[in-house]
Structures are given as structure tokens and as C-alpha cells.
Design a protein around this motif. Structure first.
Motif, PDB file in Angstrom:
ATOM      1  N   THR A  49       0.829  -1.188   0.000  1.00  0.00           N
ATOM      2  CA  THR A  49       0.000   0.000   0.000  1.00  0.00           C
ATOM      3  C   THR A  49       0.871   1.248   0.000  1.00  0.00           C
ATOM      4  O   THR A  49       2.082   1.168   0.189  1.00  0.00           O
ATOM      5  CB  THR A  49      -0.941   0.021   1.231  1.00  0.00           C
ATOM      6  N   VAL A  50       0.250   2.398  -0.215  1.00  0.00           N
ATOM      7  CA  VAL A  50       0.940   3.680  -0.132  1.00  0.00           C
ATOM      8  C   VAL A  50       0.868   4.171   1.317  1.00  0.00           C
ATOM      9  O   VAL A  50      -0.210   4.185   1.917  1.00  0.00           O
ATOM     10  CB  VAL A  50       0.304   4.722  -1.066  1.00  0.00           C
ATOM     11  N   LEU A 208      -1.806   4.349   6.331  1.00  0.00           N
ATOM     12  CA  LEU A 208      -1.364   3.125   5.669  1.00  0.00           C
ATOM     13  C   LEU A 208      -2.550   2.587   4.873  1.00  0.00           C
ATOM     14  O   LEU A 208      -3.335   1.774   5.372  1.00  0.00           O
ATOM     15  CB  LEU A 208      -0.892   2.072   6.675  1.00  0.00           C
ATOM     16  N   GLY A 209      -2.702   3.080   3.663  1.00  0.00           N
ATOM     17  CA  GLY A 209      -3.852   2.674   2.870  1.00  0.00           C
ATOM     18  C   GLY A 209      -5.135   3.144   3.550  1.00  0.00           C
ATOM     19  O   GLY A 209      -5.337   4.330   3.758  1.00  0.00           O
ATOM     20  N   GLY A 210      -5.983   2.202   3.947  1.00  0.00           N
ATOM     21  CA  GLY A 210      -7.229   2.548   4.631  1.00  0.00           C
ATOM     22  C   GLY A 210      -7.082   2.689   6.122  1.00  0.00           C
ATOM     23  O   GLY A 210      -8.079   2.799   6.834  1.00  0.00           O
ATOM     24  N   GLY A 253     -15.373  -3.359   0.015  1.00  0.00           N
ATOM     25  CA  GLY A 253     -15.232  -4.103  -1.224  1.00  0.00           C
ATOM     26  C   GLY A 253     -14.831  -3.247  -2.400  1.00  0.00           C
ATOM     27  O   GLY A 253     -14.428  -3.766  -3.452  1.00  0.00           O
ATOM     28  N   TYR A 254     -14.899  -1.924  -2.253  1.00  0.00           N
ATOM     29  CA  TYR A 254     -14.543  -1.019  -3.339  1.00  0.00           C
ATOM     30  C   TYR A 254     -13.038  -0.780  -3.425  1.00  0.00           C
ATOM     31  O   TYR A 254     -12.557  -0.172  -4.386  1.00  0.00           O
ATOM     32  CB  TYR A 254     -15.246   0.328  -3.128  1.00  0.00           C
ATOM     33  N   GLN A 255     -12.270  -1.237  -2.430  1.00  0.00           N
ATOM     34  CA  GLN A 255     -10.855  -0.907  -2.374  1.00  0.00           C
ATOM     35  C   GLN A 255     -10.004  -1.770  -3.318  1.00  0.00           C
ATOM     36  O   GLN A 255      -9.091  -1.273  -3.963  1.00  0.00           O
ATOM     37  CB  GLN A 255     -10.354  -1.045  -0.930  1.00  0.00           C
ATOM     38  N   ARG A 256     -10.267  -3.059  -3.355  1.00  0.00           N
ATOM     39  CA  ARG A 256      -9.544  -3.971  -4.264  1.00  0.00           C
ATOM     40  C   ARG A 256     -10.552  -4.936  -4.860  1.00  0.00           C
ATOM     41  O   ARG A 256     -11.236  -5.657  -4.128  1.00  0.00           O
ATOM     42  CB  ARG A 256      -8.461  -4.754  -3.507  1.00  0.00           C
ATOM     43  N   TYR A 257     -10.615  -4.974  -6.168  1.00  0.00           N
ATOM     44  CA  TYR A 257     -11.595  -5.836  -6.808  1.00  0.00           C
ATOM     45  C   TYR A 257     -11.209  -6.037  -8.272  1.00  0.00           C
ATOM     46  O   TYR A 257     -10.315  -5.369  -8.805  1.00  0.00           O
ATOM     47  CB  TYR A 257     -12.995  -5.221  -6.724  1.00  0.00           C
ATOM     48  N   SER A 283     -18.855  -0.657   3.136  1.00  0.00           N
ATOM     49  CA  SER A 283     -17.627  -0.411   3.893  1.00  0.00           C
ATOM     50  C   SER A 283     -17.924  -0.417   5.380  1.00  0.00           C
ATOM     51  O   SER A 283     -19.068  -0.198   5.809  1.00  0.00           O
ATOM     52  CB  SER A 283     -16.966   0.912   3.490  1.00  0.00           C
ATOM     53  N   VAL A 284     -16.875  -0.675   6.148  1.00  0.00           N
ATOM     54  CA  VAL A 284     -16.942  -0.609   7.603  1.00  0.00           C
ATOM     55  C   VAL A 284     -15.726   0.167   8.086  1.00  0.00           C
ATOM     56  O   VAL A 284     -14.594  -0.139   7.707  1.00  0.00           O
ATOM     57  CB  VAL A 284     -16.928  -2.012   8.252  1.00  0.00           C
ATOM     58  N   THR A 285     -15.957   1.175   8.917  1.00  0.00           N
ATOM     59  CA  THR A 285     -14.873   1.948   9.515  1.00  0.00           C
ATOM     60  C   THR A 285     -14.907   1.756  11.019  1.00  0.00           C
ATOM     61  O   THR A 285     -15.957   1.912  11.652  1.00  0.00           O
ATOM     62  CB  THR A 285     -15.016   3.444   9.191  1.00  0.00           C
ATOM     63  N   ILE A 286     -13.765   1.403  11.581  1.00  0.00           N
ATOM     64  CA  ILE A 286     -13.638   1.188  13.016  1.00  0.00           C
ATOM     65  C   ILE A 286     -12.846   2.338  13.633  1.00  0.00           C
ATOM     66  O   ILE A 286     -11.798   2.732  13.114  1.00  0.00           O
ATOM     67  CB  ILE A 286     -12.936  -0.145  13.329  1.00  0.00           C
ATOM     68  N   LEU A 287     -13.341   2.854  14.730  1.00  0.00           N
ATOM     69  CA  LEU A 287     -12.677   3.893  15.512  1.00  0.00           C
ATOM     70  C   LEU A 287     -12.291   3.275  16.851  1.00  0.00           C
ATOM     71  O   LEU A 287     -13.145   2.788  17.582  1.00  0.00           O
ATOM     72  CB  LEU A 287     -13.636   5.074  15.724  1.00  0.00           C
ATOM     73  N   SER A 288     -10.974   3.282  17.162  1.00  0.00           N
ATOM     74  CA  SER A 288     -10.512   2.602  18.367  1.00  0.00           C
ATOM     75  C   SER A 288      -9.164   3.153  18.803  1.00  0.00           C
ATOM     76  O   SER A 288      -8.461   3.807  18.027  1.00  0.00           O
ATOM     77  CB  SER A 288     -10.394   1.092  18.109  1.00  0.00           C
TER      78      SER A 288
END
Length: 356
Positions: A49-50, A208-210, A253-257, A283-288
Motif C-alpha cells: 500500500t501507499v 497506511l492505505g485505509g 469491497g470497493y478498495q480492491r476488486y 464499507s466498515v470503519t472502526i474507531l478505536s
């Protein structure tokens, strides 16, 4: 430089006492400009990843190098494609013999197994043979036959990853393999954030990427702002987070397909079926405050689907989430909603908050 910064801080304090708003604002601008002069940025490729890093510190150039070296070191341990990595050696020894691992690799494997159990198998690092079958490991995509999937799925079983004594591990069946791709970047975020905090850095951002690691606040004390991408439009976003000292990690699922015969196939494989997860989520975003767990949970909750994901959240106390559904809903858990704003967004999504 330190003397100059101290003078500016003192000058600003004096202006606060004077009650002159115009001069106070001028001093704040001068202080902000000085802090901006200590901004250092880098972009590098690692862990598939970038990686973009921004550090506000007068030692920024030196610290950026440390960050890059640390990420490369971790990639050398966890990579599934580098032949001399711990993970490649473990996979090569599957069904043959135990593999001696670094303490870090061993610990991350144990954590992965624990999260697999906690999520009821929605997160499973032994899915590697199936991911490789779909071509996502080496980006050689194709849709496998059901027979091929069945054969690969026979090798998916985290219970057959045995954690032995003295930092050794063993995969019981030949052909089994593990892939830490859904947790390694989160762990790297944790490690790098700890490194910078130990160095006294009070303001930094690592992407780091997402995966986004936010250290402290912006130099002026305001919160970091992070846009949540619109899975249906890469030029748009659905809302803004305003946060400090936390990790924001997104899986979708939109990130790599790839597409074949008019159908899209994404890289998040359901360990129950061997096919890309069809969970009704985009998509799912986790905050932790735990980057490692956040990375794994973003994948696990995506696989679970909305109802199971929210049930899992209600029984947890160490993360919040924003889930975007295929039917156009943006659903924020109550803790996430407190730091997530969608005001002014002009799109077709509906926005909801859920409580425990």
C-alpha cells in the motif's frame, strides 16, 4: 529554533493578558506558522500500500526515516510474498515441521487467533489459500471453479494453526497458509504510533492505505479531520471525523476488486463460503485506541453484515463504527456519531445513529 519558539509562546501569553484581540490573533498566527515550519512529510510504498506520514517536530526528518525503517522491518516479518519472512517460512513448513518465529510474529498470530474466536470465525488468517486462489495475493485475478474453492476451503481452519512453546508455530496440513494482510497494517500503525509517542511527538498523522493513525492533535490544538470515502464515488466523501489520539481503519469491497463477465469480485473473502463476502455492506470503519484490533474488526464486521456487526458492537466496549450499506444507509454507532459529521453533504445516503 527552540529559543525562537519559546519567545513566541511567551509573547502570545503576554498578548492574552493585554486583552487585545487583534494582536492576540496575530501572535497565534505567528505561533502556528512556526509549528508549520516543523512539518515533515513522506510517502513510501510498503505492505502492499501507499504510506503517507506527516510529523510536526523539529526532528521530523530523522523520525520519518525511523518510521519508514520500522514499517519495512515489520513487512520483512509479516509479508506473505517475501520468501524470507516469518510468515512465508511458516507457510512453507505447513504439514512438515514447526517454524521458529520472532516474538512479534508469534504474538500477532496469537492475537489473530483470539480475534477469530471472538468474531465467530468472521476473521480468519488461514483463509490465505482461498485468497490466493482468487488471485488477490499476486494480483492475478480470476473466478475459480466450485471444485477449486472446495479444495482450498478444506485448508481453512484456524484451529489447525498450533502455537507451540518458545515462539514456534505449526500448520497441521500441507498446503495450509496464513495471511496477515487484514491485521498487519493495523499492528504497524500501533507500533509506529508508540515509537513516535516515545520520542515525544505530540502531533502526527500516519496513513497506511485505509488505516489512519492520529497522534495527539493538530499543532494548533484542534482535532484532526478525516474524510470517510464514498464507496460509490472515489471523488466524494460521506462525512468527516474529528478526532485525536486514535485509529480510524476502513475495509470495503470497493478498495480492491476485479470484474469478470460483468460482475465485480472484491478481495474480502467470507471464511464460511470461500467467495467474496455478500453481506449487504459497502464499507466498515472502526474507531478505536487499538489499531491492531481495529484493522481485524473492520474486516470481520464487513463479513458479518449489518445486524451481526451491530450485535457484536453492543457486546463490546473498545471500539465504535460507521457502516455503509448497499441500500444507501450510513449507520454510526453512538460513540462514532459523536465525532462524525455529515452536515452539508449532498448525496443519496440516509444517516442514522444506533445506541447500545
Amino acid at each position: 529554533m527552540k529559543g525562537k519558539r519559546m519567545m513566541l509562546c511567551l509573547l502570545g501569553g503576554m498578548m492574552l493578558c493585554s486583552g487585545c484581540a487583534a494582536r492576540r490573533e496575530q501572535a497565534q498566527q505567528m505561533l502556528q506558522q512556526q509549528k508549520e515550519e516543523d512539518r515533515y512529510d513522506s510517502m513510501t510504498l510498503a505492505m502492499d500500500t501507499v504510506i503517507n506520514t506527516t510529523i510536526y517536530d523539529e526532528r521530523g526528518e530523522e523520525l520519518l526515516l525511523e518510521v519508514e525503517q520500522e514499517i519495512q522491518r515489520l513487512e520483512g516479518l509479516f509479508s506473505v510474498t517475501k520468501a524470507d519472512s516469518d510468515i512465508s517460512k511458516l507457510n512453507a513448513n505447513a504439514g512438515k515441521e514447526e517454524t521458529a518465529l520472532s516474538e512479534e510474529t508469534y504474538a500477532l498470530l496469537k492475537t489473530s487467533k483470539e480475534i477469530s474466536t471472538e468474531t465467530g470465525g468472521s476473521f480468519d488468517i488461514t483463509i490465505s489459500p482461498v485468497v490466493k486462489l482468487w488471485g488477490f495475493t499476486e494480483e492475478e485475478h480470476h473466478v475459480p471453479s466450485q471444485t477449486e474453492i472446495d479444495q482450498a476451503m478444506a485448508l481453512v481452519d484456524e484451529d489447525q494453526l498450533l502455537m507451540e512453546e518458545n515462539n514456534t508455530a505449526y500448520l497441521e496440513e500441507e498446503g495450509m497458509a496464513v495471511d496477515l494482510g487484514a491485521i498487519a497494517k493495523g499492528y504497524a500503525s500501533d507500533v509506529v504510533a508508540d515509537l513516535l509517542r516515545q520520542e515525544g511527538v505530540e502531533s502526527a498523522l500516519i496513513s497506511l492505505g485505509g488505516n489512519l493513525a492520529c497522534i495527539g492533535t493538530k499543532p494548533d490544538g484542534s482535532l484532526w479531520e478525516a474524510a470517510l470515502a464514498n464507496p460509490l464515488d472515489e471523488t466524494d466523501y460521506v462525512g468527516l471525523f474529528q478526532v485525536s489520539d486514535c485509529f480510524l481503519i476502513t475495509s470495503g469491497g470497493y478498495q480492491r476488486y476485479f470484474e469478470q463477465d460483468g460482475k465485480r469480485y472484491h478481495h474480502i473473502i467470507d471464511p464460511d463460503t470461500g467467495y467474496p463476502a455478500e453481506s449487504g455492506l459497502l464499507s466498515v470503519t472502526i474507531l478505536s485506541e487499538d489499531g491492531t484490533k481495529a484493522d481485524a474488526l473492520s474486516t470481520a464486521l464487513f463479513v458479518m453484515g449489518l445486524d451481526r456487526a451491530l450485535d457484536f458492537w453492543r457486546n463490546s466496549d473498545d471500539f465504535e463504527a460507521v457502516l455503509i450499506t448497499e441500500d444507501g444507509r450510513v449507520i454510526a454507532t453512538e460513540g462514532a456519531a459523536a465525532v462524525f459529521s455529515f452536515e452539508g453533504r449532498d448525496n443519496d445516503f440516509t444517516y442514522e445513529t444506533v445506541n447500545r
